[in-house]
Scaffold this motif. Structure first.
Motif, short mmCIF file in Angstrom:
data_model
loop_
_atom_site.label_atom_id
_atom_site.label_comp_id
_atom_site.label_asym_id
_atom_site.label_seq_id
_atom_site.Cartn_x
_atom_site.Cartn_y
_atom_site.Cartn_z
N ALA A 151 0.83 -1.21 0.00
CA ALA A 151 0.00 0.00 0.00
C ALA A 151 0.86 1.25 0.00
N SER A 152 1.87 1.30 0.87
CA SER A 152 2.72 2.49 0.95
C SER A 152 3.49 2.70 -0.33
N ARG A 153 3.97 1.61 -0.93
CA ARG A 153 4.74 1.74 -2.17
C ARG A 153 3.84 2.16 -3.32
N LEU A 181 4.06 10.45 -6.42
CA LEU A 181 5.25 10.98 -7.08
C LEU A 181 5.00 11.20 -8.57
N VAL A 182 4.45 10.20 -9.23
CA VAL A 182 4.23 10.30 -10.68
C VAL A 182 3.16 11.35 -11.00
N PHE A 198 11.89 1.10 -7.79
CA PHE A 198 10.89 2.14 -7.59
C PHE A 198 11.18 3.38 -8.43
N TRP A 199 12.40 3.90 -8.36
CA TRP A 199 12.71 5.15 -9.05
C TRP A 199 12.72 4.96 -10.56
N ALA A 200 13.14 3.79 -11.02
CA ALA A 200 13.08 3.52 -12.46
C ALA A 200 11.64 3.50 -12.93
N ALA A 201 10.74 2.87 -12.15
CA ALA A 201 9.32 2.84 -12.52
C ALA A 201 8.72 4.24 -12.48
N ALA A 202 9.10 5.04 -11.49
CA ALA A 202 8.59 6.41 -11.40
C ALA A 202 8.99 7.21 -12.63
N LEU A 203 10.24 7.06 -13.07
CA LEU A 203 10.70 7.78 -14.25
C LEU A 203 9.94 7.35 -15.50
N VAL A 204 9.83 6.05 -15.73
CA VAL A 204 9.17 5.54 -16.93
C VAL A 204 7.69 5.94 -16.94
N ILE A 228 7.90 -5.33 -15.54
CA ILE A 228 9.19 -5.38 -16.22
C ILE A 228 10.29 -4.79 -15.35
N LEU A 229 9.96 -3.75 -14.58
CA LEU A 229 10.96 -3.08 -13.75
C LEU A 229 11.01 -3.62 -12.32
N ARG A 230 10.26 -4.67 -12.05
CA ARG A 230 10.33 -5.43 -10.79
C ARG A 230 10.06 -4.56 -9.56
N VAL A 231 8.91 -3.91 -9.57
CA VAL A 231 8.48 -3.11 -8.42
C VAL A 231 7.28 -3.80 -7.79
N ASP A 232 7.37 -4.12 -6.52
CA ASP A 232 6.28 -4.81 -5.84
C ASP A 232 5.21 -3.81 -5.41
N VAL A 233 4.20 -3.69 -6.26
CA VAL A 233 3.01 -2.90 -5.94
C VAL A 233 1.81 -3.84 -6.07
N PHE A 234 0.62 -3.31 -5.84
CA PHE A 234 -0.55 -4.18 -5.78
C PHE A 234 -0.79 -4.94 -7.08
#
Length: 510
Positions: free
Chosen positions: A49-51, A58-59, A117-123, A194-200
């Motif tokens: 949830a927090s992530r 952020l995005v 996380f930051w890679a996903a935020a950028l993309v 693809i960027l391996r970020v654990d979100v829901f």
């Protein structure tokens, strides 16, 4: 159309979009409170949830800054090459998040690790900020110039007028764009996977695909629904009651005052170039790198052509159904404001934040148990697109109707014309450009949709998105590149049309 009939038609459209939510409620309720608590009240769920919230905040913030700033520079300043930058600012919308993720990862393979996380935020920022840019640019071109002229006549300079008057008029467009970005990030599956970020969304997919835990996945999806409800409530609380955004008159021949950048003209152009270069350059370079090898495979041209034809057909079907369901709801929200309209408008957004995987699962259940003739047909996939993308169409219709002067409809009614006649001859022609823009946006988004398409496409029907995912899932970048390139090229057509709708391609645009 009489108001009761409009409300009934709007309710029908929202009801279609809520089919996945009904399935979710039934399945989660059947699991029992003990199973729900076991899944919800864990450290992993809190971390997810927090992530997810942090990524969405952020995005959305970054997209709001980039979208509003780009729209201002392109539509209201003497920026060099404004027409070119107007197109470049819209084109990232044609790049699906999973294509962008694939491009960035394949570009940095063997050089550096691009994930997290930051890679996903950028993309996600680079592919999502046009959701803010396009409506704000269109609103800036369509605001009532009379209010700006009054402010200037009272001694306000062009920048004070813009900040104090113009921005207030385009505030609904900013809020709508930011809302779409937030919900898009919460529901995104391709880039975060693809960027391996654990979100829901990734957790839901993992629970179903790898852990075969459908109930646990659906319980996690209910948290997305709750987060969506909180976002919608926050957005609703920020709305100003009684505000007017339509022109008081035709406004013909009165272009807005152009803001002078002075010495900041070329630095501003450099900033926009710095945004467009990674948003478009990295995907383009990656696709060019792998494209030649991909199309050289035996039989690949025929496979690509078949996938392209399927993508166009299912996207056209989905966009048509979505716009038919959205039209009464958009008109109701614009012309009959009140608790009913607000409630229906908010409900239409709920399914938009659900992962496409959950939408797909719910409609598989619906097709097998309720509407079997639709199962394994394109129409069930179109229904999924309508549930996912109804808010995009509703926002376009309501925005266009809000900026159309209601006085013209009142004049027609005073002449004895029926509401249906007024709707057909006055309201719809005035809102037609916005409806067309909404249709183009929905068509574009249908072409890019992946998880629901994977689940609901008829057996033997592959689209560009599903073929791309199949190849990238085994790191076959060369085989994936032709599908990705053609998907982006086809999606660029409605994107270009949307940028033209903002007015930045008109003469005098730079």
């Amino acid at each position: 159309m009489p108001r009761p009939a409009l409300a009934v038609a709007a309710t029908l459209g929202v009801g279609v979009s809520l089919i996945p939510l009904a399935y979710l409620g039934v399945r989660v309720t059947d699991a029992g409170w003990a199973r729900i608590a076991e899944e919800l009240f864990t450290a992993r769920t809190r971390a997810l949830a927090s992530r997810s919230v942090a990524l969405a905040v952020l995005v959305t913030g970054a997209c709001t800054v980039l979208g509003v700033g780009s729209a201002l520079l392109v539509t209201r300043t003497d920026l060099p090459a404004r027409r070119l930058f107007g197109v470049l600012a819209a084109l990232p919308l044609a790049v699906p998040s999973y294509v962008a993720g694939f491009a960035w990862v394949s570009t940095f393979t063997g050089v550096a690790s691009f994930e997290g996380f930051w890679a996903a935020a950028l993309v996600l920022t680079l592919v999502s900020y046009p959701y803010v840019y396009l409506p704000v640019a269109a609103a800036l071109r369509g605001v009532d110039p009379a209010q700006e002229e009054v402010a200037r006549s009272l001694g306000r300079g062009p920048w004070r007028t813009f900040l104090g008057v113009t921005l207030r008029q385009v505030r609904p467009a900013v809020a709508a764009g930011a809302l779409l970005v937030a919900l898009y990030v919460l529901s995104d599956f391709g880039a975060v996977s693809i960027l391996r970020v654990d979100v829901f969304t990734r957790a839901v997919f993992t629970s179903i695909n790898l852990g075969f835990d459908r109930t646990g996945a659906l319980v996690l999806a209910t948290v997305l629904v709750a987060l969506t409800a909180l976002i919608l409530l926050a957005e609703q609380l920020t709305r100003r009651r009684g505000a007017r955004y339509a022109r008081l008159g035709g406004g013909a021949g009165r272009p807005p005052v152009q803001l002078r950048l002075g010495g900041a003209r070329w630095p501003a152009a450099l900033v926009l170039t710095g945004v467009a270069a990674p948003a478009l350059g990295v995907p383009a370079a990656s696709l060019v790198r792998w494209f030649g090898e991909g199309v050289s495979r035996p039989g690949s041209v025929a496979q690509i052509a078949a996938a392209a034809g399927n993508s166009l057909w299912v996207s056209l079907t989905g966009a048509t159904l979505t716009m038919l369901l959205a039209l009464p709801l958009g008109l109701l929200a614009a012309r009959v404001p009140g608790p009913v309209a607000v409630a229906l408008d908010r409900l239409a957004y709920v399914s938009h934040a659900l992962p496409g995987l959950v939408i797909g699962l719910s409609l598989v259940f619906f097709g097998i148990n309720v509407a079997y003739p639709l199962y394994q047909t394109v129409w069930l996939l179109a229904l999924a697109y309508a549930a996912l993308f109804l808010p995009l169409a509703v926002a376009a219709v309501s925005s266009a109707a809000v900026q159309a002067p209601p006085e013209l409809e009142e004049v027609a009614r005073s002449l004895g014309r029926r509401r249906t006649y007024v709707l057909r001859t006055v309201t719809l022609p005035l809102a037609a450009p916005g409806v067309g823009a909404g249709a183009a946006l929905v068509f574009l988004t249908c072409m890019k949709e992946l998880p629901a398409t994977l689940l609901l496409r008829p057996t033997g029907m592959d689209t560009l998105a599903t073929e791309l995912w199949t190849q990238t899932s085994v790191s076959a970048y060369a085989a994936a590149a032709p599908y990705a390139a053609l998907l982006v090229l086809l999606a660029a057509v409605p994107t270009w049309w949307l940028s033209a709708r903002t007015g930045v391609l008109a003469r005098g645009g730079g």
